[in-house]
Design a protein around this motif. Structure first.
Motif, PDB file in Angstrom:
ATOM      1  N   PHE A 237       0.834  -1.195   0.000  1.00  0.00           N
ATOM      2  CA  PHE A 237       0.000   0.000   0.000  1.00  0.00           C
ATOM      3  C   PHE A 237       0.876   1.256   0.000  1.00  0.00           C
ATOM      4  N   ALA A 238       1.889   1.256   0.857  1.00  0.00           N
ATOM      5  CA  ALA A 238       2.784   2.408   0.926  1.00  0.00           C
ATOM      6  C   ALA A 238       3.562   2.580  -0.379  1.00  0.00           C
ATOM      7  N   ALA A 239       4.030   1.479  -0.960  1.00  0.00           N
ATOM      8  CA  ALA A 239       4.774   1.558  -2.224  1.00  0.00           C
ATOM      9  C   ALA A 239       3.889   2.073  -3.352  1.00  0.00           C
ATOM     10  N   VAL A 240       2.682   1.535  -3.454  1.00  0.00           N
ATOM     11  CA  VAL A 240       1.743   1.993  -4.479  1.00  0.00           C
ATOM     12  C   VAL A 240       1.376   3.452  -4.220  1.00  0.00           C
ATOM     13  N   GLY A 241       1.203   3.788  -2.961  1.00  0.00           N
ATOM     14  CA  GLY A 241       0.930   5.177  -2.618  1.00  0.00           C
ATOM     15  C   GLY A 241       2.059   6.097  -3.043  1.00  0.00           C
ATOM     16  N   GLY A 242       3.290   5.623  -2.907  1.00  0.00           N
ATOM     17  CA  GLY A 242       4.435   6.409  -3.362  1.00  0.00           C
ATOM     18  C   GLY A 242       4.407   6.646  -4.861  1.00  0.00           C
ATOM     19  N   VAL A 243       4.131   5.578  -5.606  1.00  0.00           N
ATOM     20  CA  VAL A 243       4.029   5.701  -7.072  1.00  0.00           C
ATOM     21  C   VAL A 243       2.889   6.648  -7.426  1.00  0.00           C
ATOM     22  N   ASN A 244       1.756   6.494  -6.763  1.00  0.00           N
ATOM     23  CA  ASN A 244       0.615   7.349  -7.054  1.00  0.00           C
ATOM     24  C   ASN A 244       0.901   8.797  -6.667  1.00  0.00           C
ATOM     25  N   THR A 245       1.640   9.002  -5.585  1.00  0.00           N
ATOM     26  CA  THR A 245       1.989  10.363  -5.177  1.00  0.00           C
ATOM     27  C   THR A 245       2.909  11.022  -6.200  1.00  0.00           C
ATOM     28  N   VAL A 246       3.858  10.256  -6.735  1.00  0.00           N
ATOM     29  CA  VAL A 246       4.733  10.794  -7.780  1.00  0.00           C
ATOM     30  C   VAL A 246       3.898  11.166  -9.015  1.00  0.00           C
TER      31      VAL A 246
ATOM     32  N   LEU B 271      -2.175   8.841   4.984  1.00  0.00           N
ATOM     33  CA  LEU B 271      -1.850   7.442   4.677  1.00  0.00           C
ATOM     34  C   LEU B 271      -2.583   6.414   5.545  1.00  0.00           C
ATOM     35  N   PRO B 272      -2.552   6.487   6.881  1.00  0.00           N
ATOM     36  CA  PRO B 272      -3.221   5.439   7.665  1.00  0.00           C
ATOM     37  C   PRO B 272      -4.734   5.406   7.469  1.00  0.00           C
ATOM     38  N   PHE B 273      -5.334   6.565   7.323  1.00  0.00           N
ATOM     39  CA  PHE B 273      -6.791   6.629   7.130  1.00  0.00           C
ATOM     40  C   PHE B 273      -7.179   6.006   5.798  1.00  0.00           C
ATOM     41  N   THR B 274      -6.434   6.330   4.768  1.00  0.00           N
ATOM     42  CA  THR B 274      -6.730   5.820   3.435  1.00  0.00           C
ATOM     43  C   THR B 274      -6.531   4.313   3.348  1.00  0.00           C
ATOM     44  N   TYR B 275      -5.509   3.790   4.011  1.00  0.00           N
ATOM     45  CA  TYR B 275      -5.270   2.344   3.998  1.00  0.00           C
ATOM     46  C   TYR B 275      -6.476   1.595   4.573  1.00  0.00           C
ATOM     47  N   LEU B 276      -6.952   2.024   5.720  1.00  0.00           N
ATOM     48  CA  LEU B 276      -8.065   1.324   6.370  1.00  0.00           C
ATOM     49  C   LEU B 276      -9.323   1.330   5.517  1.00  0.00           C
ATOM     50  N   VAL B 277      -9.620   2.456   4.908  1.00  0.00           N
ATOM     51  CA  VAL B 277     -10.839   2.545   4.095  1.00  0.00           C
ATOM     52  C   VAL B 277     -10.680   1.770   2.785  1.00  0.00           C
TER      53      VAL B 277
END
Length: 155
Positions: free
Chosen positions: A16-25, A114-120
């Motif tokens: 999730f964090a890695a994909v979030g990093g790609v999506n943030t870029v 990040l933590p809120f989005t992961y849970l949802v």
């Protein structure tokens, strides 16, 4: 069809964090050019909308290793409502109250969300197994013993 492998929750968080990093870029690559043309919040909103579909497919395939469906696709923006709300509040607070630069504030706001989005997103893209009376009844393949004999056959 072959079922995709399940993941340990710790692996999902890392993915999730890695994909979030790609999506943030991806988001940031859209935000910076738009920031030169539009007010910062309009640029932020447009970049956020542009990265939404990519985030759905990356989280579906990479984070949760589940199959995309139209239902999940239609529900996925609900996961992003949380992300958008937390990031937007953070962005306004960071720029307005803390005086953070408008080019950096979206990155800090994204980390806070990040933590809120992961849970949802986990709840939407990888819903818990069904429980209750319907799930407790065994299906035809779960019945014990041999199948019943058809009429005219020897038992």
């Amino acid at each position: 069809m072959r079922e995709l492998p399940t993941l340990r929750p710790g692996g999902q968080i890392v993915r999730f964090a890695a994909v979030g990093g790609v999506n943030t870029v991806t988001f940031y690559a859209c935000y910076l050019p738009l920031h030169r043309l539009l007010p910062y919040f309009a640029a932020y909103t447009a970049a956020f909308a542009a990265s939404l579909a990519g985030a759905f497919f990356l989280h579906t395939y990479v984070t949760y290793r589940t199959r995309p469906t139209w239902t999940k696709f239609l529900l996925f923006p609900l996961t992003q409502v949380t992300n958008y709300s937390v990031q937007s509040a953070g962005l306004v607070a960071l720029v307005g109250w803390c005086g953070l630069d408008t080019a950096v504030a979206p990155l800090v706001a994204a980390l806070c969300a990040l933590p809120f989005t992961y849970l949802v997103s986990r709840r939407i893209l990888r819903p818990p197994a069904r429980t209750g009376p319907a799930a407790a009844r065994p299906g035809p393949s779960a019945q014990a013993g041999p199948p019943p004999a058809r009429s005219g056959e020897a038992a």
